[in-house]
Scaffold this active site. Structure first.
Site, PDB file in Angstrom:
ATOM      1  N   ASP A  80      16.513  25.083 -31.617  1.00  0.00           N
ATOM      2  CA  ASP A  80      15.221  24.978 -30.940  1.00  0.00           C
ATOM      3  C   ASP A  80      15.380  24.650 -29.458  1.00  0.00           C
ATOM      4  OD1 ASP A  80      13.789  25.428 -33.300  1.00  0.00           O
ATOM      5  OD2 ASP A  80      13.864  23.307 -33.843  1.00  0.00           O
ATOM      6  N   CYS A 127       0.847  -1.203   0.000  1.00  0.00           N
ATOM      7  CA  CYS A 127       0.000   0.000   0.000  1.00  0.00           C
ATOM      8  C   CYS A 127       0.876   1.243   0.000  1.00  0.00           C
ATOM      9  CB  CYS A 127      -0.924   0.010   1.212  1.00  0.00           C
ATOM     10  SG  CYS A 127      -0.034   0.095   2.785  1.00  0.00           S
ATOM     11  N   ASP A 174      12.962  20.590 -33.757  1.00  0.00           N
ATOM     12  CA  ASP A 174      13.854  19.464 -34.043  1.00  0.00           C
ATOM     13  C   ASP A 174      15.317  19.843 -34.163  1.00  0.00           C
ATOM     14  OD1 ASP A 174      13.704  20.858 -36.451  1.00  0.00           O
ATOM     15  OD2 ASP A 174      14.026  19.042 -37.634  1.00  0.00           O
ATOM     16  N   CYS A 195       3.334   1.669   2.810  1.00  0.00           N
ATOM     17  CA  CYS A 195       4.612   0.958   2.619  1.00  0.00           C
ATOM     18  C   CYS A 195       5.590   1.834   1.845  1.00  0.00           C
ATOM     19  CB  CYS A 195       4.371  -0.347   1.854  1.00  0.00           C
ATOM     20  SG  CYS A 195       3.249  -1.504   2.655  1.00  0.00           S
ATOM     21  N   CYS A 254      47.812 -13.903 -11.579  1.00  0.00           N
ATOM     22  CA  CYS A 254      48.240 -13.860 -10.177  1.00  0.00           C
ATOM     23  C   CYS A 254      47.155 -13.235  -9.310  1.00  0.00           C
ATOM     24  CB  CYS A 254      49.535 -13.066 -10.036  1.00  0.00           C
ATOM     25  SG  CYS A 254      49.354 -11.342 -10.557  1.00  0.00           S
ATOM     26  N   ASP A 285       7.904  24.886 -34.726  1.00  0.00           N
ATOM     27  CA  ASP A 285       8.986  25.343 -35.589  1.00  0.00           C
ATOM     28  C   ASP A 285       8.611  24.976 -37.026  1.00  0.00           C
ATOM     29  OD1 ASP A 285      11.636  26.175 -36.382  1.00  0.00           O
ATOM     30  OD2 ASP A 285      12.104  24.040 -36.574  1.00  0.00           O
ATOM     31  N   CYS A 289      45.856  -9.827 -10.254  1.00  0.00           N
ATOM     32  CA  CYS A 289      44.821  -9.818 -11.298  1.00  0.00           C
ATOM     33  C   CYS A 289      43.443 -10.020 -10.674  1.00  0.00           C
ATOM     34  CB  CYS A 289      45.093 -10.902 -12.329  1.00  0.00           C
ATOM     35  SG  CYS A 289      46.642 -10.700 -13.228  1.00  0.00           S
TER      36      CYS A 289
END
Length: 897
Positions: free
Chosen positions: A786, A13, A782, A16, A81, A506, A84
């Protein structure tokens, strides 16, 4: 600061949600925590120097919930080793969402415990690769993917709920029959009293109720007690208190009947068992509905294939999609789904991009064009170079945007959050008042009445519906929008878009296609023969009187700069004089324009050699990468002479061809005749007139323009039908802008606006409201120029085929680049907000009306609720909210693209 996403299980709910948020916010170093009940996720922003992912997960578990983690084991090659080992472990531990990482040098394997919502297996393997080691490919029965992990987790939760429900119902049904049957049938009551007796019947009902109370019902105790411990009671607390009151009261009556007055010696075992069963049934239906609400997200996740065919050297290998690297050559056969983003190297085909853009028409792909992972190849085959893999693909970015929108909270949720914060404590107070009131006025059965009504109040109260009302609608709505090719960055953007009063557009690339095309052909001297190329409808005649030469001059000035006419080359051949058709005129003009770099030259070439409907269109593609079917080699002129400010002069197939503005024809002493008036008419309709003379005679006139996008006029009409004002903002000259606006159906034009002035124009539109309140404005664009206007507007809408800057600045992205997506997005936004309001009305109305009924406030008129009916109503309230939100999956846009 880092942001981490956690999956949270066990929430039921809105209380919670608040508890998890408060708990996470108390962790040192956490700046912000936001939890979504519908998606069951938490987004936490924190300082990694002060806390860690493991500490956050531990906190979630401490407050009574779980943050499921996943295990991944994979081979690591190249380690020699212990140094690493440490290097690989550190590289893995630095990834967001990694709880622990261990590497075994002997087995050469890495084991990682991680949060699937924050990091993917591919990212973990890439971290090892970036550290300088290799991750060999493994053949697994099922590739590890986020989709598989999430599906398995959801299925486990559903299976657990089903198992608990089945166990509870097995005991609750016979208990209900034993308890309620005698009230409905006197013979049954007499038979039970004769065979068992009242006390033995109570013991039998206790034996049936206890397994439910402390079996399936134990989940409410675990979460409910944790909530009490953290002073944040929730739905589980209410259920725990209500069922415990009924069970332990009945247990006491069974064990010590002499402690109670005769009128109160009733047991209510059936109330506790049936209430738990009905609540589990409601949660089971809720889990199923939640799964359906995330169907759109699963569909997006399913778009990416698990494997790819990659050519490495002379060998073609089938590898996991996670193993594809930038620069790899990927092979695609017919009917296959593309694994990653890339650029076509060889071959050609048509690709179905509808699942990403919403456009149903397949798009042709040839060498040099871009392809997107998740799209479906048609009947052809091609190879492409991978340019975007893993989290850098367009599909991955889309999924992130949809998830961000689902996770965010719209302003409309603020009221619900404030009410929910005080709701459960208020219900506990009402339950206490109910108990005390009935204890004093309940008569001989006061204790029984007080218990029944108190339990009903505790059970009927449902913060679940209030917690789900907004996020589940946002979740379904944003998913449906993604299916339509519309991406909302946030729930706030989804809400605000439906409230806009003005849409500013535009011009170039938004209302128009953003690429020059030949729109008109006029032959001379026989009169007007016009061919509308790449246009669905004939051009409209200008309203009113045709403008004079000033309009034509204005259009010419835009493309032909003034400069002195140089001396004509006397070596060019003289006049031959021929008659020709439209096709011949276009072909000669295109060959003559071949060496030219002017945009008009490319438009004439496309008109002559690529008359297909897709030629030159920008829909679905990035401008500058326009797809055409031009021949590989266009015949070139024998001689070519460019005349800046006027035009050009060439020798083509033995013909002297001269192309340019009206002043060029005047300098050549070629009379325009009736074509002069036609040129003015074209200029009035925002066409640039281009005259063509062949062998010293005027052969014809071309009209070249940036035509209106397919669907723009339809979209603008739809916006007006939605009660929205439409304006166009452009840097073009006023006459040109008004001509385009007239064709598109736009009445308000803001012309000659410099790029930096677009944001000011948006502000001007915003200030146009009445009573000083201003207007809510959406800007659609676009381009890079803009971006300021997109940021300034109340809602910025970017065309998905535009620049990355515009897309990143916008609140809403139209993937298809089709302007019809704007009225569709607005209609969806309004549908989502209506859906949320209905959910909130139901959630609040349900509690306001039924809590007094459960408390017995109307019992004098015979209106009351038993705990069992209360449990059924509580379960159905959440199911109603979810079912109402699921209606958005069937949303139909007003326009089809």
């Amino acid at each position: 600061m880092k942001t981490l996403t956690l999956e949270i299980s066990g929430m039921t709910c809105a209380a919670c949600v608040g508890r998890v948020e408060r708990g996470l916010s108390k962790v040192e170093g956490v700046q912000n925590a936001s939890v979504n009940l519908a998606t069951e996720r938490a987004s936490v922003t924190f300082d990694p120097a002060l806390t860690s992912a493991a500490a956050l997960v531990e906190k979630v578990r401490d407050i009574g919930y779980d943050a499921p983690a996943a295990e991944l084991s994979f081979p690591v090659a190249g380690m020699t080793c212990a140094a690493c080992v440490g290097r690989v472990e550190r590289a893995l531990s630095k990834q967001p969402g990694v709880l622990s990482a261990s590497v075994n040098l002997a087995t050469e394997r890495a084991s990682v415990n991680y949060l699937p919502a924050s990091v993917s297996p591919a990212e973990l393997k890439n971290a090892v690769t970036d550290a300088g080691y290799a991750v060999p490919e493994e053949q697994t029965a099922q590739p590890v993917s986020r989709l598989n992990t999430e599906r398995e987790r959801k299925q486990r939760e559903l299976d657990e709920l089903k198992k608990a429900l089945t166990l509870a119902a097995t005991f609750a049904v016979p208990l209900f029959v034993l308890s309620m049957g005698p009230m409905l049938s006197m013979p049954l009551h007499m038979w039970l009293m004769r065979v068992l007796g009242e006390q033995n019947l109570n013991w039998l009902m206790l034996a049936l109720a206890a397994p439910v109370q402390f079996g399936p019902g134990l989940r409410f105790y675990r979460t409910g007690l944790a909530a009490v411990r953290h002073r944040s009671p929730d739905m589980n607390t209410l259920v725990m208190l209500g069922t415990s009151a009924a069970f332990f009261y009945s247990l006491t009556v069974t064990l010590f009947p002499g402690l109670f007055p005769v009128g109160s010696r009733h047991v209510y075992f059936e109330a506790s068992a049936v209430v738990i069963s009905l609540i589990l049934l409601g949660k089971y239906f809720e889990a199923i509905a939640k799964g359906r609400s995330s169907e759109a997200m699963r569909t997006l996740l399913q778009l990416q294939p698990q494997t790819a065919r990659v050519q490495r050297g002379a060998e073609v290998q089938e590898v996991a999609v996670d193993a594809v690297r930038v620069g790899d050559t990927v092979l695609v056969r017919s009917g296959e789904r593309l694994p990653v983003d890339g650029e076509v190297l060889s071959g050609s085909s048509y690709v179905d991009e509808s699942m990403l853009t919403g456009e149903s028409v397949p798009v042709q792909k040839i060498p040099g064009t871009k392809v997107t992972g998740g799209t479906v190849n048609g009947t052809g085959a091609f190879t492409f170079r991978a340019t975007g893999v893993g989290a850098d693909t367009a599909l991955a970015r889309i999924i992130r945007m949809v998830e961000d929108a689902q996770q965010s909270r719209p302003p409309i949720q603020g009221l619900a959050d404030k009410v929910v914060a005080q709701f459960v404590p208020l219900v506990l107070v009402i339950a206490l008042v109910t108990f005390l009131a009935w204890l004093f006025v309940g008569g001989p059965s006061a204790l029984s009445n007080a218990l029944i009504h108190t339990v009903a109040v505790l059970i009927i109260a449902c913060p679940c519906a209030m917690g789900l009302a907004t996020p589940v609608s946002i979740m379904v709505g944003s998913g449906r929008a993604a299916q339509l090719g519309v991406l909302f960055r946030s729930g706030e953007a989804l809400e605000r878009l439906g409230e806009v009063q003005t849409v500013a557009l535009d011009k170039t690339g938004t209302v128009t296609r953003g690429v020059m095309e030949v729109t008109d052909i006029v032959l001379a001297p026989e009169g007007l023969i016009r061919a509308e190329l790449n246009s669905g409808t004939p051009a409209k005649a200008p309203a009113g009187p045709v403008p004079g030469s000033s309009a034509s001059a204005e259009r010419e000035t835009a493309l032909f700069s003034h400069s002195p006419l140089p001396e004509l080359n006397p070596n060019l051949p003289g006049s031959i004089g021929i008659r020709m058709s439209e096709a011949e005129l276009l072909r000669l003009a295109a060959m003559a324009e071949g060496p030219s770099e002017h945009p008009l030259a490319r438009a004439i070439e496309r008109a002559a050699f690529d008359p297909s409907p897709l030629a030159g269109k920008a829909e679905g593609r990035e401008r500058g990468e326009i797809q055409t079917n031009l021949p590989a080699q266009i015949p070139q002129p024998t001689t070519f002479q460019a005349l800046p400010g006027y035009g050009l002069r060439t020798l083509v197939e033995g013909h002297k061809v001269e192309i340019g503005a009206a002043r060029f024809m005047a300098q050549l002493h070629i009379p325009l005749g009736e074509l002069g008036a036609k040129a003015d008419e074209l200029a009035a309709r925002a066409r640039t007139p281009v005259f063509i003379a062949v062998d010293g005679q005027l052969a014809g006139l071309l009209g070249v323009a940036d035509p209106i996008r397919e669907g723009s006029t339809q979209a603008i009409a739809a916006l007006k039908a939605q009660g929205i004002d439409v304006a166009m903002v452009t840097g073009d000259a006023k006459a040109t802008a008004q001509a385009v606006a007239a064709d598109a159906g736009i009445s308000r034009v803001l012309a000659e606006v410099l790029p930096e002035g677009k944001a000011e124009s948006v502000g001007e539109l915003q200030a146009g409201g009445s009573a000083g309140q201003g207007r809510r404005v959406a800007f659609v664009g676009d381009g890079i120029n803009d971006a300021p206007a997109l940021a300034k507007a109340d809602v910025g809408v970017a065309i998905g085929t535009g620049t990355d800057v515009a897309v990143e600045t916008a609140d809403v992205v139209l993937m298809s680049g089709d302007l019809r997506g704007v009225p569709n997005a607005i209609a969806l936004s309004r549908a989502v907000i209506r859906n949320i309001k209905l959910n909130l009305f139901w959630a609040f109305g349900y509690n306001v009306i039924l809590i007094p009924v459960a408390a017995g406030a109307f019992s004098r008129w015979g209106l009351s609720l038993s705990p069992m009916l209360a449990a059924g109503a509580m379960g159905l309230s959440s199911v109603f909210v979810l079912s109402n939100a699921l209606r958005l999956r069937g949303f139909r846009p007003p326009l089809t693209t």
